[in-house]
Design a protein around this motif. Structure first.
Motif, short mmCIF file in Angstrom:
data_model
loop_
_atom_site.label_atom_id
_atom_site.label_comp_id
_atom_site.label_asym_id
_atom_site.label_seq_id
_atom_site.Cartn_x
_atom_site.Cartn_y
_atom_site.Cartn_z
N UNK B 1 0.84 -1.20 0.00
CA UNK B 1 0.00 0.00 0.00
C UNK B 1 0.87 1.25 0.00
N UNK B 2 0.32 2.29 -0.54
CA UNK B 2 1.09 3.50 -0.71
C UNK B 2 0.78 4.50 0.40
N UNK B 3 1.70 5.41 0.66
CA UNK B 3 1.46 6.45 1.64
C UNK B 3 1.29 7.79 0.94
N UNK B 4 0.28 8.52 1.37
CA UNK B 4 0.02 9.85 0.79
C UNK B 4 0.65 10.96 1.61
N UNK B 5 1.46 10.60 2.61
CA UNK B 5 1.93 11.61 3.57
C UNK B 5 2.59 12.81 2.88
N UNK B 6 3.44 12.54 1.88
CA UNK B 6 4.13 13.68 1.27
C UNK B 6 3.15 14.63 0.56
N UNK B 7 1.98 14.10 0.17
CA UNK B 7 0.98 15.00 -0.42
C UNK B 7 0.09 15.66 0.63
N UNK B 8 -0.09 14.97 1.75
CA UNK B 8 -0.93 15.51 2.82
C UNK B 8 -0.20 16.63 3.55
N UNK B 9 1.08 16.41 3.81
CA UNK B 9 1.86 17.31 4.66
C UNK B 9 1.80 18.79 4.23
N UNK B 10 1.98 19.08 2.93
CA UNK B 10 1.94 20.50 2.55
C UNK B 10 0.58 21.17 2.79
N UNK B 22 -2.69 13.64 11.54
CA UNK B 22 -1.34 13.06 11.58
C UNK B 22 -1.28 11.67 12.19
N UNK B 23 -2.32 11.24 12.91
CA UNK B 23 -2.26 9.94 13.58
C UNK B 23 -1.28 10.00 14.74
N UNK B 89 -6.16 19.67 -4.27
CA UNK B 89 -4.84 19.07 -4.53
C UNK B 89 -4.96 17.65 -5.08
N UNK B 90 -6.20 17.17 -5.21
CA UNK B 90 -6.40 15.81 -5.72
C UNK B 90 -5.97 14.73 -4.74
N UNK B 91 -6.06 15.04 -3.44
CA UNK B 91 -5.70 14.05 -2.43
C UNK B 91 -6.98 13.36 -1.94
N UNK B 92 -7.06 12.04 -2.06
CA UNK B 92 -8.27 11.35 -1.60
C UNK B 92 -8.27 11.15 -0.09
N UNK B 93 -9.39 10.65 0.43
CA UNK B 93 -9.47 10.29 1.85
C UNK B 93 -8.36 9.29 2.16
N UNK B 94 -7.76 9.43 3.36
CA UNK B 94 -6.64 8.56 3.71
C UNK B 94 -6.79 8.08 5.15
N UNK B 95 -6.08 7.00 5.46
CA UNK B 95 -6.08 6.49 6.84
C UNK B 95 -5.07 7.27 7.66
N UNK B 96 -5.27 7.28 8.98
CA UNK B 96 -4.34 8.02 9.84
C UNK B 96 -3.09 7.22 10.17
N UNK B 97 -3.19 5.90 10.17
CA UNK B 97 -2.03 5.09 10.55
C UNK B 97 -0.94 5.16 9.49
N UNK B 99 -1.45 6.74 6.36
CA UNK B 99 -1.80 7.71 5.33
C UNK B 99 -2.01 7.02 3.98
N UNK B 100 -2.71 5.89 4.06
CA UNK B 100 -2.98 5.12 2.86
C UNK B 100 -4.28 5.60 2.22
#
Lengths: 274, 670
Positions: B1-10, B22-23, B89-97, B99-100
């Motif tokens: 599974x992929x992490x979206x953290x680098x897109x979420x962070x900004x 941030x979980x 930003x085109x970021x979908x819903x993600x998990x907190x653990x 950021x998937x």
């Protein structure tokens, strides 16, 4: 007994606020069964005091916390200072790194009142190195730097120039080290905290104001163009407080100096987080 | 599974309370995903601060992550600023653990505890990148599951969910995982979605709306029948009930958030279920029977929970915590535990109304004494017999007297308006009752405050009041004004009320049928998210949506249902016999109260017999104080003992003239 801690706050945890950090410490103290002293009265609270509040979103290698232990409890006398960082560290969330713990002897003043300035490193996006160089020069030359900021819900115009004690670019090597993407440029600043602190975001707003002045000067004013900034405006990407200073008789010192720390705990943690 | 953290962070530099995203909580897990593992995204469709403390979600989180073939992460509804940032930003819903991305999970499971969050459910499905309509989902899309109290009428969400789970989740969640694992392809996705849904529909307690046909009466347009489409699909779905709460000592690792949330404390569940039988209370009706946790286990969970979390407050939760057998020794053992060094406070979120309970409260709030809250719900004894909240006037005033005499200066009272058979005398009874509480308080302190918090009653499914047509917005507003005007001259009395418009909107989904789905979708598509937040609630969106789809508040919310009406939830069961509920409704109209069945003979409501379970109660006798009808002479329920009448004893502060005037006015209007 009063204990002063120095700690770092880095990584994802930078998005939590000062009150959140206070509660993290409170829970850690209770988990470690440290005999905290509580305030008197209707709603007793542990006696914790921090230095200057760190803006939510900023990291820090130099946070301080004073905590009072209950001298009437036998456990207080047997608290092992040396062991405290290793005892409490695992009980705090990832991103809080304890650097030092010392007994604060005698009548030491409150951190809030005595801190006179803070040093910061920042990463700025949206501008090139030469452009930023120009803006920094402009700010240092300026007699005043007016920015709009909010105070108690009201917009006010403040001059932040007197609060900018030092401002410089970091060298390219450091730049690349902390952000290999090359997207951002690093600066260092020393900002006064009295009478009112300047936040990193406000410093960047000041630099942006320099850019606006420059652009207005180089363009005719009457074309009504909002296009503005051909060279872009600086945007704060990351900020990290590296020092809090107390100035006494012309000398700067930290409330609690970092002991020679070969493991370089916080520096290491920061690099990992970046 | 992929992490979206680098897109979420900004995005986080520009939103309020960025730590929501941030979980990193104590107790958060990093489960391993893999080919043989069913991945669940557990979602609470409200903000992080509201959703994180939810114990049901935390229990399932732990149970799933204990299994080698399941992995559970969490997410909550991003606040409007974050949602806007994510969408642009085109970021979908993600998990907190991890950021998937939500779409990478096999299951998206919602906890539903209120109807007004339904538009958030649609929004989150959309933000996850899934088709909002269940029928458009393919073998590659996650299965959308809902559970929680609102699942007992899932019809308004039937178009958007794949299944609803009724009752306690502890056992059924594992059975669901077993079925899901069978249909899961090693590369993610399902071997055959339709076959999976049919298989899920055979798990007891699981309702799959797409496995049922709905028909409507051609002339009246009313619901005619809901029938299974497949031979193996059950005609009626019964809720799940765990027999022994002691077998489920969860959560074992309650999450400790990095930021402040509601109910920010250790929570230990004392018992599940309640048989007080309050007729308006859906929670009490659908969670029967009473199952107490053994006292020793409570103590162990409290001690280990405080040690692990560092919290200095523990809530002993249930629907009526003072009814727990041995509540006193349990509380005493916690606050006297030397390891707590006298700084731990205990809270009982729901107090019974009697003086005895106040004694317990005085003991537990010796550390931090805030206000005391009681819930008489009805302003007159007659009203309280109708709703079966059998608090006698004497017990109520004795409780308030005890509270003020033991040092409290603030008392809060909860009431409902818009109840069945309610007259203006009942409504104004709220002010009369609350004023008398102020008078009692003045005998002890000068600056007492009594707050009467008034909610508009919304009938809920699987209760005796499910047939009642709720009060209109105009009628509730009129009653609020009656109360406000009557209370205005009373010093020390504050009336707070819930927006009658929100009660109406809640009523749309509360008892609506499958056609309400179009209304919910309309409101969502017109920007109506966070409808349970007053700053975003907009009744106009709801009325416009109803009109656009040929419906009205009159028919959906205000209409009384009859015994012969087919109700949209008749094929779903909380264990309660329909004829028991109907008889209880008739008893309500006859102002006839029923005693708690824990200590009196069975009324055969169906909750125990239907599931082969019974009450698990350590004490064979009602709690000391024995209030709320049990073992009391109900014929004196409406009498006010002389000691609580307005004439203050000598030496005490005289009652405010305003208070007296209002008492008279209230009585005069009757």
């Amino acid at each position: 007994m009063r204990i002063r801690f120095r700690f770092a706050k880095v990584g994802k945890l930078r998005f939590t606020g000062q009150r959140d950090v206070a509660r993290m410490w409170e829970r850690a103290f209770r988990r470690a069964s440290l005999p905290l002293a509580y305030t008197e009265g209707f709603s007793p609270r542990p006696q914790l005091s921090f230095g200057l509040a760190l803006p939510t979103g900023a990291e820090s290698l130099a946070e301080y916390l004073d905590v009072v232990l209950d001298d009437s409890r036998a456990e207080t006398a047997s608290v092992d200072l040396e062991a405290l960082p290793d005892l409490l560290g695992p009980l705090l969330p990832d991103g809080i790194v304890i650097e030092e713990a010392v007994v604060a002897e005698g009548r030491i003043g409150s951190l809030q009142e005595h801190i006179t300035s803070c040093s910061w490193t920042m990463r700025l996006a949206g501008v090139s190195r030469p452009e930023l160089h120009e803006l920094i020069d402009a700010m240092l030359r300026a007699d005043n730097v007016l920015i709009e900021r909010e105070r108690k819900g009201k917009k006010v115009i403040d001059d932040l120039r007197p609060s900018v004690l030092g401002l410089a670019m970091v060298d390219t090597v450091v730049d690349q080290e902390i952000d290999p993407s090359g997207r951002t440029v690093g600066i260092m600043a020393e900002l006064a905290t009295q009478p009112r602190g300047v936040r990193p975001g406000e410093l960047v707003a000041g630099l942006a104001a320099m850019a606006t002045q420059r652009d207005e000067a180089s363009q005719p004013m009457d074309d009504g163009s909002a296009e503005g900034h051909p060279n872009g405006l600086p945007v704060l990407d990351r900020a990290c407080r590296t020092h809090q200073w107390i100035e006494r008789d012309g000398l700067r010192e930290e409330p609690l100096r970092r002991r020679d720390d070969p493991a370089g705990r916080a520096t290491y943690a920061l690099e990992r987080a970046l | 599974m992929t992490s979206l953290w680098t897109q979420v962070e900004p995005l986080l530099a520009h939103v309020t309370k960025p730590a929501r995203y941030i979980g990193g909580e104590l107790g958060a897990q990093q489960p391993e995903h893999g080919p043989g593992v069913v991945s669940w995204l557990l979602l609470y469709p409200d903000t992080y601060e509201v959703g994180l403390p939810n114990q049901g979600l935390q229990i399932l989180y732990e149970l799933l992550n204990e299994r080698p073939d399941a992995a559970a992460e969490r997410s909550y509804a991003p606040w409007v600023d974050m949602e806007a940032a994510m969408r642009s930003a085109g970021v979908p819903l993600f998990s907190l653990e991890g950021h998937r991305p939500a779409a990478e999970f096999d299951v998206i499971a919602f906890n539903l505890s209120a109807e007004l969050v339904y538009t958030n459910v649609l929004n989150l499905i959309d933000l996850a990148g899934l088709p909002v309509h269940a029928e458009e989902r393919t073998d590659e899309d996650a299965v959308v599951i809902v559970g929680g109290h609102c699942a007992f009428n899932p019809e308004p969400l039937a178009d958007f969910i794949d299944c609803a789970v009724l009752g306690d989740g502890e056992e059924v969640v594992g059975e669901l995982n077993d079925v899901l694992a069978t249909f899961r392809r090693p590369d993610g996705g399902w071997t055959d979605r339709q076959a999976l849904l049919r298989a899920l529909a055979q798990v007891p307690g699981v309702y799959v709306p797409s496995c049922y046909d709905v028909s409507y009466d051609e002339t009246s347009g009313r619901l005619a029948a809901i029938t299974p489409r497949f031979p193996e699909t059950p005609e009626r779905v019964e809720k799940r009930t765990i027999a022994d709460l002691g077998a489920w000592p969860y959560p074992k690792q309650q999450l400790v958030p990095l930021i402040e949330v509601v109910h920010d404390r250790l929570n230990v569940e004392l018992f599940r279920g309640c048989t007080r039988g309050c007729r308006f209370c859906q929670a009490g009706m659908i969670t029967r029977p009473v199952r107490e946790r053994p006292a020793e286990q409570v103590r162990t969970m409290v001690r280990s929970g405080l040690d692990r979390t560092g919290y200095d407050e523990v809530a002993l939760t249930s629907l009526s915590s003072a009814d727990y057998s041995g509540i006193e020794p349990t509380v005493t053992s916690i606050i006297d535990d030397p390891s707590c060094s006298g700084q731990v406070s205990v809270s009982l979120p729901s107090l019974r109304v009697d003086a005895f309970t106040v004694g317990t409260a005085a003991q537990i709030q010796r550390v931090r004494r805030t206000g005391l809250t009681f819930a008489p719900e009805g302003g007159t004894w007659r009203m309280r017999q109708v709703i079966n909240k059998l608090i006698r006037e004497e017990d109520l005033y004795a409780a308030v007297d005890a509270a003020f005499s033991q040092g409290w200066k603030r008392v809060k009272l909860y009431f409902l308006i818009g109840l069945p058979t309610e007259t203006d005398e009942d409504t104004l009874g709220i002010v009369r009752l609350a004023s008398r509480c102020v008078e009692i308080g003045r005998r002890y302190h000068k600056g007492v405050t009594v707050t009467a918090s008034v909610g508009g009653f919304v009938p809920k499914v699987q209760t005796p009041f499910q047939w009642f047509g709720q009060n209109t917005i105009e009628e509730l507003t009129r009653k609020v004004h009656l109360l406000r005007d009557a209370a205005r001259p009373v010093r020390g009395l504050t009336i707070r009320w819930h927006d009658p418009k929100a009660s109406a909107a809640e009523g749309i989904s509360s008892r609506g049928d499958r056609r309400i789905g179009a209304v919910i979708e309309h409101v969502w598509r017109h920007g109506g998210t966070f409808q349970e937040w007053s700053e975003y609630f907009d009744l106009a969106l709801w009325t416009a949506a109803l009109e656009a789809h040929g419906m009205s508040l009159e028919d959906v919310a205000y209409r009384h249902r009859g015994e012969d009406d087919v109700l949209p939830w008749d094929h779903l069961s909380a264990g309660l016999h329909r004829d028991f509920l109907w008889q209880d409704w008739k008893d309500a109209l006859a102002e006839h109260g029923l005693e708690d069945c824990r200590w009196t003979p069975c009324y055969d409501c169906g909750a125990c017999t239907g599931f082969g379970v019974e009450h698990v109660v350590a004490s064979a006798v009602p709690p000391a104080g024995g209030s709320q009808g049990t073992g009391q002479d109900l014929s004196t329920g409406g009498q006010v003992p002389v000691r609580f009448l307005a004439a203050a004893p000598s030496g005490a502060a005289p009652a405010a003239p305003g208070g007296t005037a209002v008492t008279l006015a209230a009585e005069g209007s009757a």
